[in-house]
Motif scaffolding. Sequence first.
Motif, PDB file in Angstrom:
ATOM      1  N   PRO A   1       0.834  -1.197   0.000  1.00 15.05           N
ATOM      2  CA  PRO A   1       0.000   0.000   0.000  1.00 15.05           C
ATOM      3  C   PRO A   1       0.875   1.256   0.000  1.00 15.05           C
ATOM      4  O   PRO A   1       1.936   1.272   0.627  1.00 15.05           O
TER       5      PRO A   1
ATOM      6  N   GLY B   1       0.657   5.647   0.265  1.00 16.56           N
ATOM      7  CA  GLY B   1      -0.059   6.917   0.404  1.00 16.56           C
ATOM      8  C   GLY B   1       0.689   7.983  -0.369  1.00 16.56           C
ATOM      9  O   GLY B   1       0.906   7.856  -1.574  1.00 16.56           O
ATOM     10  N   GLY B   2       1.144   9.013   0.343  1.00 17.78           N
ATOM     11  CA  GLY B   2       1.853  10.115  -0.318  1.00 17.78           C
ATOM     12  C   GLY B   2       3.333   9.840  -0.521  1.00 17.78           C
ATOM     13  O   GLY B   2       4.044  10.679  -1.082  1.00 17.78           O
ATOM     14  N   GLY B   3       3.829   8.724  -0.010  1.00 21.60           N
ATOM     15  CA  GLY B   3       5.248   8.392  -0.178  1.00 21.60           C
ATOM     16  C   GLY B   3       6.176   9.288   0.634  1.00 21.60           C
ATOM     17  O   GLY B   3       7.357   9.419   0.317  1.00 21.60           O
ATOM     18  N   THR B   4       5.665   9.893   1.718  1.00 17.89           N
ATOM     19  CA  THR B   4       6.512  10.775   2.546  1.00 17.89           C
ATOM     20  C   THR B   4       7.121  10.028   3.731  1.00 17.89           C
ATOM     21  O   THR B   4       7.796  10.633   4.560  1.00 17.89           O
ATOM     22  N   GLY B   5       6.844   8.746   3.834  1.00 18.99           N
ATOM     23  CA  GLY B   5       7.329   7.958   4.970  1.00 18.99           C
ATOM     24  C   GLY B   5       8.853   7.984   5.047  1.00 18.99           C
ATOM     25  O   GLY B   5       9.545   8.006   4.024  1.00 18.99           O
TER      26      GLY B   5
ATOM     27  N   GLN C   1      -0.985  11.453   2.989  1.00 21.98           N
ATOM     28  CA  GLN C   1      -2.424  11.195   2.928  1.00 21.98           C
ATOM     29  C   GLN C   1      -2.926  10.730   4.286  1.00 21.98           C
ATOM     30  O   GLN C   1      -2.163  10.152   5.074  1.00 21.98           O
TER      31      GLN C   1
ATOM     32  N   THR D   1       0.668   4.953   9.798  1.00 23.11           N
ATOM     33  CA  THR D   1       1.894   5.169  10.591  1.00 23.11           C
ATOM     34  C   THR D   1       1.567   5.753  11.969  1.00 23.11           C
ATOM     35  O   THR D   1       2.475   6.024  12.747  1.00 23.11           O
TER      36      THR D   1
ATOM     37  N   ILE E   1      -6.182   0.510   4.223  1.00 19.76           N
ATOM     38  CA  ILE E   1      -7.214   1.444   4.680  1.00 19.76           C
ATOM     39  C   ILE E   1      -7.774   2.182   3.467  1.00 19.76           C
ATOM     40  O   ILE E   1      -7.005   2.729   2.662  1.00 19.76           O
TER      41      ILE E   1
HETATM   42  C1  LIG Z   1       9.465  16.654   5.740  1.00 20.88           C
HETATM   43  C2  LIG Z   1       8.779  15.535   6.490  1.00 20.88           C
HETATM   44  C3  LIG Z   1       8.234  15.794   7.739  1.00 20.88           C
HETATM   45  C4  LIG Z   1       7.604  14.765   8.439  1.00 20.88           C
HETATM   46  N1  LIG Z   1       7.058  15.050   9.660  1.00 20.88           N
HETATM   47  C5  LIG Z   1       6.426  14.077  10.337  1.00 20.88           C
HETATM   48  C6  LIG Z   1       5.839  14.348  11.615  1.00 20.88           C
HETATM   49  O1  LIG Z   1       5.882  15.477  12.119  1.00 20.88           O
HETATM   50  N2  LIG Z   1       5.226  13.322  12.257  1.00 20.88           N
HETATM   51  C7  LIG Z   1       5.152  12.063  11.708  1.00 20.88           C
HETATM   52  O2  LIG Z   1       4.555  11.181  12.340  1.00 20.88           O
HETATM   53  N3  LIG Z   1       5.692  11.790  10.519  1.00 20.88           N
HETATM   54  C8  LIG Z   1       6.319  12.755   9.817  1.00 20.88           C
HETATM   55  N4  LIG Z   1       6.876  12.471   8.601  1.00 20.88           N
HETATM   56  C9  LIG Z   1       6.781  11.103   8.051  1.00 20.88           C
HETATM   57  C10 LIG Z   1       5.561  10.878   7.130  1.00 20.88           C
HETATM   58  O3  LIG Z   1       5.115  12.094   6.569  1.00 20.88           O
HETATM   59  C11 LIG Z   1       4.444  10.214   7.903  1.00 20.88           C
HETATM   60  O4  LIG Z   1       4.849   8.937   8.306  1.00 20.88           O
HETATM   61  C12 LIG Z   1       3.127  10.109   7.103  1.00 20.88           C
HETATM   62  O5  LIG Z   1       2.094   9.701   7.971  1.00 20.88           O
HETATM   63  C13 LIG Z   1       3.217   9.139   5.931  1.00 20.88           C
HETATM   64  O6  LIG Z   1       2.064   9.295   5.126  1.00 20.88           O
HETATM   65  P1  LIG Z   1       2.089   8.954   3.571  1.00 20.88           P
HETATM   66  O7  LIG Z   1       0.698   9.118   3.051  1.00 20.88           O
HETATM   67  O8  LIG Z   1       3.136   9.706   2.871  1.00 20.88           O
HETATM   68  O9  LIG Z   1       2.440   7.403   3.638  1.00 20.88           O
HETATM   69  P2  LIG Z   1       3.503   6.540   2.811  1.00 20.88           P
HETATM   70  O10 LIG Z   1       4.863   7.068   2.994  1.00 20.88           O
HETATM   71  O11 LIG Z   1       3.030   6.384   1.412  1.00 20.88           O
HETATM   72  O12 LIG Z   1       3.373   5.143   3.556  1.00 20.88           O
HETATM   73  C14 LIG Z   1       3.771   4.996   4.878  1.00 20.88           C
HETATM   74  C15 LIG Z   1       3.385   3.595   5.382  1.00 20.88           C
HETATM   75  O13 LIG Z   1       1.968   3.487   5.466  1.00 20.88           O
HETATM   76  C16 LIG Z   1       1.472   2.468   4.606  1.00 20.88           C
HETATM   77  N5  LIG Z   1       0.242   3.012   4.006  1.00 20.88           N
HETATM   78  C17 LIG Z   1       0.089   4.181   3.343  1.00 20.88           C
HETATM   79  N6  LIG Z   1      -1.201   4.351   3.005  1.00 20.88           N
HETATM   80  C18 LIG Z   1      -1.868   3.260   3.468  1.00 20.88           C
HETATM   81  C19 LIG Z   1      -3.233   2.846   3.426  1.00 20.88           C
HETATM   82  N7  LIG Z   1      -4.176   3.592   2.866  1.00 20.88           N
HETATM   83  N8  LIG Z   1      -3.552   1.660   4.007  1.00 20.88           N
HETATM   84  C20 LIG Z   1      -2.616   0.889   4.603  1.00 20.88           C
HETATM   85  N9  LIG Z   1      -1.309   1.237   4.651  1.00 20.88           N
HETATM   86  C21 LIG Z   1      -0.958   2.404   4.093  1.00 20.88           C
HETATM   87  C22 LIG Z   1       2.586   2.200   3.606  1.00 20.88           C
HETATM   88  O14 LIG Z   1       2.555   0.857   3.166  1.00 20.88           O
HETATM   89  C23 LIG Z   1       3.819   2.479   4.453  1.00 20.88           C
HETATM   90  O15 LIG Z   1       4.135   1.348   5.230  1.00 20.88           O
HETATM   91  C24 LIG Z   1       7.523  13.463   7.882  1.00 20.88           C
HETATM   92  C25 LIG Z   1       8.071  13.215   6.621  1.00 20.88           C
HETATM   93  C26 LIG Z   1       8.696  14.221   5.929  1.00 20.88           C
HETATM   94  C27 LIG Z   1       9.266  13.919   4.569  1.00 20.88           C
END
Ligand SMILES: Cc1cc2nc3c(=O)[nH]c(=O)nc-3n(C[C@H](O)[C@H](O)[C@H](O)COP(=O)(O)OP(=O)(O)OC[C@H]3O[C@@H](n4cnc5c(N)ncnc54)[C@H](O)[C@@H]3O)c2cc1C
Length: 466
Positions: free
Chosen positions: A65, A67-71, A136, A143, A202
């Motif tokens: 899965p 989301g926004g790939g910011t993990g 997202q 996370t 999700i």
């Molecule tokens: C500049 C920066 C600042 C940040 N600050 C914070 C912060 O303050 N606090 C914090 O907690 N994190 C922070 N992060 C980390 C990141 O943004 C978080 O972890 C965010 O919640 C990831 O969301 P995403 O949609 O990008 O998920 P992704 O990176 O795409 O995925 C993260 C994980 O969730 C899973 N996933 C994604 N979507 C789903 C779905 N719909 N159903 C099931 N699994 C899914 C993926 O398989 C992966 O394991 C930061 C990152 C950056 C680059």
Amino acid sequence: MARELSSLLGAEQVLVPDGESPYDRDASARRGLVGRAEAVVLPGSAEQVAALVGWCYEHDVPIVPRGGGTGLAGGAVPSEGSVVCSLERLRGVRELEPGLWRMCVEAGVTTRHVQRLARENGLFFAPDPGAADQAQIGGNVATNAGGPHALKYGVTGAWVAGLEAVLAPGELVALGGWIRKDVAGYDLKDLLIGSEGTLGIITAVRLRLLPAPEARVTTVVFFASREDGCAAALNLLAGGLQPSVLDFLDGGTLSIVAAAYPPSRASGVDGPRGEEAGVPQGAAFALIVEVDGSEAECAAQRAEAMELLGEAPVAVHEPLEQAALWRWRDGFNPAVTGMRGAKVSGDVVVPIELLPEALMRFGEIAAGHDLPSCAWGHAGEGNVHATVLVDPSLESELDAAEEVMGELYGLVADLGGSIAGEHGVGLIKRGQLARQWTPRAVELHEQIKRLFDPKDLLNPGKKLAR
Ligand SMILES: Cc1cc2nc3c(=O)[nH]c(=O)nc-3n(C[C@H](O)[C@H](O)[C@H](O)COP(=O)(O)OP(=O)(O)OC[C@H]3O[C@@H](n4cnc5c(N)ncnc54)[C@H](O)[C@@H]3O)c2cc1C
């Protein structure tokens, strides 16, 4: 595979990457984590996600899965031969009920959009992780993301009333709901929260909201030493203050970000006074303290904070513009990264009373590997972004940085802390959980995974305890 998926879901929902693709990586790519997906599927509905999981389960194909790939832990990095399921097209707002303080959105809605929708309706979505424009809500739930305001308001999971998710072998289920109390069964919804895509996908989230606080007041408090600053943070909490934010910057971070410090005024018990000031001479640690509530509550809390701080600070400042202060705060990451071209960070947690010891010992670990280090984070939760600055062209420094991180995880386990406070385990921290849990707890962790995903096809290799 692509042909079958196209006939199942429609060709417009399936991408077959030809060479490198943005779906091969997430924000952890600078630590060398890049994968390769066999196909990328962009489902247009929850039912299509269910059909995709069903197909993958039938054909033994791993599914990742995204989301926004910011993990920052490599959680969305695809494993060999996998299909990426990107939720970016699930952007519907299914319900928005301001009078009931709630909304239900699909997983691909960005964090920023959720925050904006709440604000436009006089409400407040409390979680505020960085990267809000790209991340997202599904990724935030997966996370269990935090942010500066988690100290008072809790992490994302605290605001999730219910989830819609696809579970193996391809079934769409609803967990939790709008009812405000429910102690009937084991909390399956909570198992999905923070599961990083390893238990299910999700597709929609029911979110609780709050009336927006009328006012917020932020102060920056400078100290001569780490010990003074950490003692002051404990003192504020012990004195009964409930700040909405209690973040810290150590001396190393402060020196890197001082040049961008926004215009501020020295502050006293009665409010701002004196001349405009920059980061004071001799400051080696800083706290960002925010209080919120009605105007009167903010004024009272501010006065209480000043009293509790007493003579400890070198200076107390109030920014002329609060938004500028938060822009400065958001800039720590890029500023620190820019110092030597790259950084390697570990997001860890220690008991708050052990924060000074943890910071000191982390500095010693980094120095032992000849790497400059700094740290910042959420003092009120003992959540530290422990960082070493590296030259990305030097393989030896990148290797040393990984060794520092390994020792850091040992240190936090030793202090009774956690190897992950915000970013999850993903690939980067796999195998580390066993350092902090008992063998029986680790076994249960693994059994839960097997129960939800008997074929180990949902984001395999991620969030492994050992
Ligand atoms: C500049 C920066 C600042 C940040 N600050 C914070 C912060 O303050 N606090 C914090 O907690 N994190 C922070 N992060 C980390 C990141 O943004 C978080 O972890 C965010 O919640 C990831 O969301 P995403 O949609 O990008 O998920 P992704 O990176 O795409 O995925 C993260 C994980 O969730 C899973 N996933 C994604 N979507 C789903 C779905 N719909 N159903 C099931 N699994 C899914 C993926 O398989 C992966 O394991 C930061 C990152 C950056 C680059």
